[in-house]
Enzyme design. Structure first.
Site, PDB file in Angstrom:
ATOM      1  N   HIS A 280       0.871  -1.175   0.000  1.00 24.86           N
ATOM      2  CA  HIS A 280       0.000   0.000   0.000  1.00 24.86           C
ATOM      3  C   HIS A 280       0.905   1.220   0.000  1.00 24.86           C
ATOM      4  CE1 HIS A 280      -2.917   3.049   1.061  1.00 24.86           C
ATOM      5  NE2 HIS A 280      -3.884   2.173   0.935  1.00 24.86           N
ATOM      6  N   ASP A 321      -6.861  -5.552   2.004  1.00 24.89           N
ATOM      7  CA  ASP A 321      -7.675  -6.392   1.130  1.00 24.89           C
ATOM      8  C   ASP A 321      -7.413  -7.870   1.411  1.00 24.89           C
ATOM      9  OD1 ASP A 321      -8.748  -4.141  -0.337  1.00 24.89           O
ATOM     10  OD2 ASP A 321      -6.755  -3.943  -1.211  1.00 24.89           O
TER      11      ASP A 321
END
Length: 381
Positions: A280, A321
């Site tokens: 990320h 996720d």
């Protein structure tokens, strides 16, 4: 995402090591430990390049504005949430610490700057959490709710409670006096998942100026109803590069079960596809939300194998996720559980941002930098 050594970063910046370290500490350049040598650091290439161009004086105003929309400098001010040095904060409070005991209702009160989230008994009778029901219910409100302009903060907070109730009735049906995480656990008949659902909802409630939040703020800035702002956010969230990224994790797991984790990662990378389960941009040392969630349930074997193989091959840690998909598998939740949790929780954040944007009194209206055919000219004049 590409990374530079200290030597490469210093050459690009044409500066001293002290200045490089100062830019890291101020959050201008993201850094992470070098997997090959933990004593050394690597520096995010796009951050270094952006600063190098700024120092060289080559950036025009329109370039700054264009880059601000693409993971650049903040495009507007907000007091709601931020990410600093790999930590997520809700109005100055560490979100992972807050999630240890808080509920989504309490997170909404914090994000709304003290306005408690009180739910009404709508009596919708939805049999199970349904994203389609949330879209339909919000769309129904948009046609009847008042525009947001010219209304007091008290009136808007009261309406925000109603909008969140509407979303909750669709995504976590149940008695209005029950906490949302318990309503969700009971809807899915998974009481053992209740505490992890509570943590996930709190950690998902807001995340600075992400794509769906920006969409919600743009809608609110035009004076539209709060329900319209949430509807905009929800529509944006369904994109595979945002809230629906968990589906890519599921596909990777299916490939790993068929071919093995290492081969699944290798094949995905060889095909030029991004691995939505890893990395990320705002968390170079690992997504703190994923770390907080993964420590509270046993990781299924197939997810553990994918995590180990992927982190070794990609050089990035698993992200939120991955954690949501793993959590759904660990508790045998419905396939769409990650997007249901995401939508329910983030609605609280969208409402906070919509109200903040309305309070600013500013319309979000960037200009386009035209790149099409040259306009026709009248040569007869």
């Amino acid at each position: 995402m590409s990374w530079l050594t200290a030597e490469e970063a210093l050459r690009a910046l044409k500066t001293k090591p002290q200045t490089l370290y100062a830019n890291v500490s101020r959050g201008r350049i993201r850094a992470k430990a070098d997997p090959a040598d933990p004593r050394r650091s690597l520096y995010q290439a796009t951050d270094v390049q952006r600063l190098a161009e700024r120092h060289a004086g080559r950036r025009k105003t329109e370039t700054v504005a264009a880059e601000a929309i693409k993971w650049g400098d903040p495009v507007l001010s907000s007091a709601i949430s931020t990410i600093i040095n790999g930590r997520l904060f809700y109005r100055g409070r560490d979100a992972t610490d807050f999630a240890e005991a808080a509920t989504l209702e309490q997170a909404a009160a914090l994000l709304w700057n003290g306005a408690a989230a009180v739910f009404s008994a709508a009596g919708t009778g939805y049999a199970a959490p349904s994203l389609q029901a949330a879209f339909l219910a919000l769309a129904g409100r948009v046609t009847s709710d008042l525009p947001s302009l010219g209304r007091s903060p008290t009136a808007l907070r009261r309406e925000a409670q109603g909008v969140l109730s509407t979303v909750a009735d669709a995504l976590a049906p149940g008695p209005s006096d029950r906490p949302l995480h318990l309503r969700l656990a009971e809807s899915w008949q998974r009481p053992d998942a209740a505490d992890c659902l509570r943590r996930a909802l709190v950690l998902l409630a807001d995340h600075e100026l992400n794509a769906s939040t920006f969409a919600a703020r743009v809608t609110a800035s035009a004076g539209a109803a709060l329900s319209a702002a949430v509807l905009s956010g929800l529509a944006t969230l369904t994109g595979p590069l945002h809230g629906a990224a968990w589906q890519g994790v599921g596909t990777l797991i299916e490939t790993a079960l068929a071919l093995g984790a290492e081969q699944a990662v290798r094949r995905t990378l060889a095909q030029g596809h991004r691995l939505s389960a890893f990395g990320h941009p705002l968390y170079p040392d690992g997504d703190i939300r994923a770390i907080a969630l993964l420590s509270h349930f046993p990781l299924p074997l197939e997810f553990a194998g994918l995590r180990d193989a992927g982190e070794a091959m990609v050089g990035e840690k698993v992200n939120l996720d991955f954690a949501l998909a793993a959590m759904a598998a660990a508790f045998d939740l419905p396939k769409e559980a990650p997007i249901i949790m995401f939508s329910l929780a983030r609605s609280a954040g969208w409402l906070a941002h919509a109200m903040e944007q309305i309070d600013s009194g500013e319309l979000i209206r960037p200009r386009a930098r035209y790149a099409g055919p040259a306009p026709e000219t009248d040569t007869s004049r």
